[in-house]
Scaffold this motif. Structure first.
Motif, short mmCIF file in Angstrom:
data_model
loop_
_atom_site.label_atom_id
_atom_site.label_comp_id
_atom_site.label_asym_id
_atom_site.label_seq_id
_atom_site.Cartn_x
_atom_site.Cartn_y
_atom_site.Cartn_z
N ALA A 1 32.83 -4.54 16.11
CA ALA A 1 32.02 -5.76 16.21
C ALA A 1 32.04 -6.31 17.63
CB ALA A 1 32.52 -6.81 15.22
N HIS B 1 29.76 -4.21 19.73
CA HIS B 1 28.35 -4.55 19.49
C HIS B 1 27.96 -5.81 20.28
CE1 HIS B 1 28.21 -2.22 15.42
NE2 HIS B 1 28.04 -1.44 16.47
N TRP C 1 22.71 -11.88 12.02
CA TRP C 1 23.19 -11.04 13.11
C TRP C 1 22.20 -9.93 13.45
CZ3 TRP C 1 25.63 -10.03 17.29
CH2 TRP C 1 25.95 -8.72 17.65
#
Length: 470
Positions: free
Chosen positions: A95, A98, A186
């Motif tokens: 995460a 990203h 997201w």
């Protein structure tokens, strides 16, 4: 005693500020002598920073160090808003990874120097001449010097507004596909930033293929990519003059007209070539085929999302995609390629030559000879870089020319489409494509200017003599 103290105190202050002062003076001299060289160094520095971050264990999903060639390639692809990958974006990165990739895309889309100038503007409420020169260079000399401050505000405000609007459309669409609110938000933010910046990165392991029939997702992606490909100078003209086309600049008119022509012609030809290809769109309904054709035409302009496997395209469609990728988007935009204004200028020059006109004209304006020389330089230098890269990759990979050429043009034009060759290359081939992405994003003319040791000005001219052409 007071005299002694006053002469003693400034010394350590100067010593402590010495490195910072030296760095500032170096940047001042570099900005004054060659803003293009400063752009080159800035992009290089930011790519190295993100390479370091992405190589660390907490950036990967398995908690292991990422090899240098993979981290460097991903950082370059993100900062240069390309979208090519050598590892799965969804599976390989954590995460945190990203988020770092998304930040790199945003920084690269706005432009390193543009972003630095905006920060300077926010702190001091004004830009000096040096700051305006740097920002103007970052946006391909768009606008007059006094307008750069306003243009910078438009850049940031437009990016934020467009990305927010795209998120508002995309997030509910992902929720309708079964995602919870957090995931949908997201993914909406990720795709909004990726599409507007023409990056082509996707947080899903299978990309946008599962949404190939969902217009609530496809249309915002196309609109965001097309708007981003027009360029901030064109968007500024839109905001200023709205629909009064006669007041638009020549650059805005050429960019919009040629962009629309390429999208329409590209969609028609792509659809015609793939209409009966059962490995791509042959089995779809006519309406779905047309949507796929328009989507593919917009994507090949620089965005890079794909709904079909590039290896299943016919050779004719691959060649058409090569041409559309090479043309790219508008100048001072998030798109790559040689730019549509370059294509327009060369086409107008050919028409003028065929008609026997002395001047190259468009919309009641004469295009200077210097602009045509720059256009020729951009095309020749871009083609040369791609040819050299293809030659090296052919020797390294042993693959067919059509796959190598497709991925090479995609890297140079910062498109992000791939036949799968990119992920199959050994580290040496990955480094070649990394360099090609960097050259494509920085720009061939900027690169040539940055590497030039000095500028020459002569006070004399030799007699003219015409060589035989053709």
């Amino acid at each position: 005693m007071a005299q002694t103290q006053s002469s003693w105190r400034p010394t350590p202050q100067r010593d402590s500020l010495g490195p910072l002062t030296g760095l500032r003076d170096f940047v001042d001299r570099l900005a004054a002598s060659s803003p293009a060289r400063l752009a080159l160094l800035s992009f290089s520095g930011v790519i190295l920073v993100f390479t370091l971050i992405l190589s660390l264990p907490f950036s990967s999903a398995d908690g292991q160090f990422t090899p240098l060639h993979q981290a460097l390639f991903t950082a370059t692809s993100a900062v240069c808003v390309t979208g090519l990958t050598v590892v799965s974006t969804a599976a390989h990165w954590s995460a945190f990874g990203h988020v770092m990739i998304l930040i790199a895309i945003q920084v690269g889309g706005l432009g390193i120097l543009t972003l630095a100038s905006v920060l300077s503007l926010a702190v001091s409420r004004r830009l000096g001449v040096r700051g305006k020169l740097i920002a103007r260079e970052a946006m391909n000399n768009a606008g007059r010097l006094g307008e750069v401050g306003g243009l910078l505000r438009v850049v940031v405000a437009t990016s934020a507004v467009v990305e927010a609007v795209l998120t508002l459309f995309l997030a509910p669409a992902f929720m309708a596909r079964g995602e919870n609110f957090g995931e949908a938000l997201w993914h909406g933010v990720f795709y909004a930033i990726s599409s507007f910046n023409n990056a082509g990165f996707t947080p899903h392991s299978d990309g946008v293929v599962p949404y190939q029939y969902d217009l609530w997702i496809l249309v915002p992606l196309m609109v965001g990519g097309f708007v981003g490909s027009l360029g901030f100078p064109v968007l500024m003209v839109f905001l200023r003059f709205k629909g009064r086309v006669r007041l638009w600049t020549l650059h805005a008119k050429l960019t919009v007209v040629v962009s629309l022509i390429l999208v329409v012609v590209g969609a028609f030809l792509w659809g015609a070539m793939e209409w009966n290809n059962t490995r791509t769109i042959g089995g779809m309904a006519p309406g779905e085929k047309m949507v796929q054709a328009v989507f593919a035409s917009v994507m090949t302009r620089s965005l890079g999302f794909n709904l079909v496997d590039m290896n299943h395209l016919t050779p004719s469609t691959l060649l058409l995609s090569d041409a559309l990728m090479f043309a790219g988007g508008g100048s001072a935009s998030t798109a790559g390629g040689i730019k549509v204004t370059t294509v327009a200028v060369m086409f107008l020059a050919i028409v003028a030559e065929a008609r026997g006109d002395r001047d190259v004209r468009a919309y009641g304006r004469t295009i200077p000879q210097g602009v045509m020389r720059v256009a020729i330089s951009v095309i020749v230098l871009a083609a040369t870089l791609i040819m050299i890269a293809c030659s090296i990759l052919l020797a390294i990979s042993g693959e067919s020319l059509d796959r190598v050429l497709f991925d090479s043009i995609s890297a140079f034009a910062t498109v992000g489409l791939s036949t799968g060759l990119t992920s199959e290359l050994p580290p040496a081939g990955v480094y070649v494509l990394t360099a090609l992405m960097f050259f494509g994003r920085v720009g061939t003319i900027t690169m040539a200017t940055a590497l030039a040791l000095r500028q020459r000005s002569t006070l004399y001219h030799y007699p003219e003599e015409r060589p035989i052409i053709g």
